[in-house]
Scaffold this active site. Structure first.
Site, mmCIF file in Angstrom:
data_model
loop_
_atom_site.group_PDB
_atom_site.id
_atom_site.type_symbol
_atom_site.label_atom_id
_atom_site.label_comp_id
_atom_site.label_asym_id
_atom_site.label_seq_id
_atom_site.Cartn_x
_atom_site.Cartn_y
_atom_site.Cartn_z
ATOM 1 N N ASN A 234 -10.025 -13.309 3.572
ATOM 2 C CA ASN A 234 -9.998 -11.778 3.958
ATOM 3 C C ASN A 234 -11.147 -11.049 3.238
ATOM 4 O OD1 ASN A 234 -9.200 -10.427 1.391
ATOM 5 N ND2 ASN A 234 -7.525 -12.135 1.621
ATOM 6 N N LEU A 333 3.843 -10.921 -6.310
ATOM 7 C CA LEU A 333 4.138 -9.788 -6.854
ATOM 8 C C LEU A 333 5.726 -9.421 -6.806
ATOM 9 C CD1 LEU A 333 3.390 -7.069 -8.152
ATOM 10 C CD2 LEU A 333 3.017 -6.124 -6.084
ATOM 11 N N LYS A 366 9.430 -4.384 -3.831
ATOM 12 C CA LYS A 366 8.834 -5.625 -4.685
ATOM 13 C C LYS A 366 9.180 -4.988 -6.366
ATOM 14 C CE LYS A 366 5.256 -6.911 -1.765
ATOM 15 N NZ LYS A 366 4.114 -7.929 -1.511
HETATM 16 N N1 CTP Z 1 0.823 -9.740 -2.938
HETATM 17 C C1 CTP Z 1 1.143 -10.672 -3.521
HETATM 18 N N2 CTP Z 1 1.476 -11.932 -3.076
HETATM 19 C C2 CTP Z 1 1.543 -12.016 -1.664
HETATM 20 C C3 CTP Z 1 1.153 -10.890 -0.819
HETATM 21 C C4 CTP Z 1 0.928 -9.840 -1.586
HETATM 22 O O1 CTP Z 1 1.096 -10.578 -4.897
HETATM 23 N N3 CTP Z 1 1.771 -13.307 -1.098
HETATM 24 C C5 CTP Z 1 0.599 -8.275 -3.495
HETATM 25 C C6 CTP Z 1 -0.805 -7.884 -3.314
HETATM 26 O O2 CTP Z 1 -1.665 -8.314 -4.399
HETATM 27 C C7 CTP Z 1 -0.487 -6.236 -3.516
HETATM 28 C C8 CTP Z 1 0.861 -6.243 -2.983
HETATM 29 O O3 CTP Z 1 1.489 -7.417 -2.989
HETATM 30 O O4 CTP Z 1 -0.666 -5.854 -4.888
HETATM 31 C C9 CTP Z 1 1.072 -5.838 -1.400
HETATM 32 O O5 CTP Z 1 0.051 -6.552 -0.618
HETATM 33 P P1 CTP Z 1 0.072 -6.453 0.985
HETATM 34 O O6 CTP Z 1 -0.835 -7.502 1.249
HETATM 35 O O7 CTP Z 1 -0.466 -4.845 1.038
HETATM 36 O O8 CTP Z 1 1.416 -6.363 1.300
HETATM 37 P P2 CTP Z 1 2.394 -7.537 1.893
HETATM 38 O O9 CTP Z 1 3.557 -7.602 0.866
HETATM 39 O O10 CTP Z 1 1.495 -8.675 2.235
HETATM 40 O O11 CTP Z 1 3.089 -6.827 3.299
HETATM 41 P P3 CTP Z 1 2.337 -6.610 4.723
HETATM 42 O O12 CTP Z 1 1.818 -8.010 5.037
HETATM 43 O O13 CTP Z 1 3.718 -6.243 5.364
HETATM 44 O O14 CTP Z 1 1.480 -5.516 4.443
#
Ligand code: CTP
Length: 415
Positions: A234, A333, A366
């Site tokens: 990304n 997380l 979370k």
């Molecule tokens: N995060 C994480 N591990 C993952 C995905 C996300 O630790 N596999 C953490 C990111 O570092 C961030 C938070 O969770 O602090 C939110 O990440 P985000 O990508 O915005 O959300 P998702 O939990 O992936 O939810 P969605 O895909 O529905 O937006």
């Protein structure tokens, strides 16, 4: 000296911004100014007079070419001290001058810093007083860049800058403006007042509210390999996570940075940097350390999915569509939230729609103490505009600011 600045502070009761006077303690410092031979050398006069007005001690070294642009007498008069231009000048005492300069200074500022001086320091050349003092110094060194636009974008300069950043040297990038070569472009020395402000930040006493605390921070964009040459990833640059790591260090914490790939120089100040590539690697690096941590901040943009079957050989194109089957990655997380003892847990939510609702959902799902929500539009920028949502406090709207400054605002919320 007490430096009064106006700062925007979130007013908890209304979420509006009010301007209050904040006093930030800045210490009187010994500043060694190196002036090199760019047209902007004349601006050194202004920098010296501003530093003197703010109560600092200033000593000046000029390169030979700088003396062609502005006379040592001008800078000497403003600094109220002898300006050194020659390594071999007969001196009234027997001290080894380049060593005594390096020891006297609390910080070295090279302004303007030319293509030439950056190239010399990056390649270990010390053939005049300024480069010799820099090579013997152990204090922070700032280069305020100023040069012709083509020199400024020359990959040799950029490579030298990156190399020096890796060794902890700091750079004040040039502004865009009207250059001596008659074009409007990037390469103009940053405004003198801004340079002095940046330098004073170095001396600002940062409250040691994280002293003795162990902080783990994830940063960067994870990569999920598809075959030996391709991966899913990304646009995250890692800048916010790296800024958090450096700010936490300055606030007294023991910092572990778990970093997925970025193009940023390795932060040498941080206690431990763990390089990872995939979400699974990051999960293992974080979870094996999490128990002993006091604070965990998940700033990385983690891939939610990985390819179900990695191809050992490069995938060849065929007729028709190609389907990649994806598998879920662990949510790092969320796992930290489940295993939470008394750690203060901070997450991020970068959203393209329904920011508050989505961020609130992640905060609860979370089990976080705080979440920093922002629009995805800020992803590759140096600034960010965010909201803070808390488990047990009212939300705060934070105005747009550089990610380096935002890092302190986030860390100040840790209770
Ligand atoms: N995060 C994480 N591990 C993952 C995905 C996300 O630790 N596999 C953490 C990111 O570092 C961030 C938070 O969770 O602090 C939110 O990440 P985000 O990508 O915005 O959300 P998702 O939990 O992936 O939810 P969605 O895909 O529905 O937006």
């Amino acid at each position: 000296m007490i430096w009064i600045i106006h700062k925007k502070i979130a007013d908890n009761s209304s979420h509006d911004y009010i301007t209050r006077k904040v006093t930030v303690k800045t210490m009187k410092k010994n500043i060694l100014l190196g002036v090199t031979g760019g047209i902007a050398a004349y601006k050194a006069a202004n920098i010296i007079s501003m530093l003197k007005k703010r109560g600092h001690n200033v000593r000046v070294i000029m390169t030979k070419s700088a003396t062609e642009i502005i006379t040592p007498l001008t800078l000497e008069t403003l600094a109220r001290d002898r300006v050194v231009t020659d390594m071999w000048e007969k001196k009234p005492n027997v001290e080894v001058e380049h060593i005594s300069f390096a020891e006297w200074a609390d910080v070295i500022l090279v302004a303007p810093a030319t293509y030439n001086v950056v190239g010399k320091v990056a390649n270990g050349i010390a053939d005049d007083m300024l480069t010799t003092v820099i090579s013997a110094a152990t204090v922070p060194v700032y280069f305020a860049l100023a040069m012709n636009v083509n020199m400024y974008s020359n990959p040799i300069l950029r490579e030298n800058v990156d190399k020096l950043k890796g060794y902890g040297y700091k750079f004040i990038e040039a502004d865009e403006g009207f250059l001596a070569c008659n074009v409007n472009a990037k390469g103009r020395l940053k405004k003198e007042e801004d340079i002095v402000d940046i330098l004073e930040k170095e001396f600002t006493e940062v409250p040691q509210t994280l002293a003795g605390k162990k902080v783990i921070i994830t940063a960067g964009a994870t990569r999920e390999a598809i075959d030996p040459v391709r991966f899913l990833s990304n646009r995250s640059t890692g800048k916010m996570g790296y800024s958090l790591a450096m700010a936490a260090k300055k606030m007294g914490a023991h910092v572990t940075l778990v970093s997925a790939p970025t193009n940023l120089p390795r932060p040498t100040e941080v206690d431990e940097v763990v390089d990872v590539v995939s979400a699974q690697d990051m999960y293992e690096a974080v979870m094996s350390r999490y128990d002993s941590m006091d604070v965990a901040i998940a700033c990385a943009a983690v891939a939610d999915y990985k390819v179900k079957k990695y191809s050992e050989n490069k995938i060849k194109k065929k007729e028709g569509d190609l389907t990649l089957v994806l598998d879920r990655n662990p949510d790092i997380l969320k796992t930290m939230g489940e295993k939470k003892r008394d750690q203060f847990l901070i997450g991020f939510a970068a959203e393209s729609e329904n920011l508050l609702i989505n961020a609130q959902g992640k905060l609860e799902r979370k089990n976080l103490d705080m979440i920093v929500g922002n629009s995805v539009n800020y992803m590759q920028r140096d600034e960010n505009k965010v909201v803070f949502l808390f488990k047990e406090r009212e939300m705060k709207d934070i105005s747009e600011m550089p990610k380096e400054d935002l890092a302190y605002e986030i860390l100040k919320e840790i209770k």
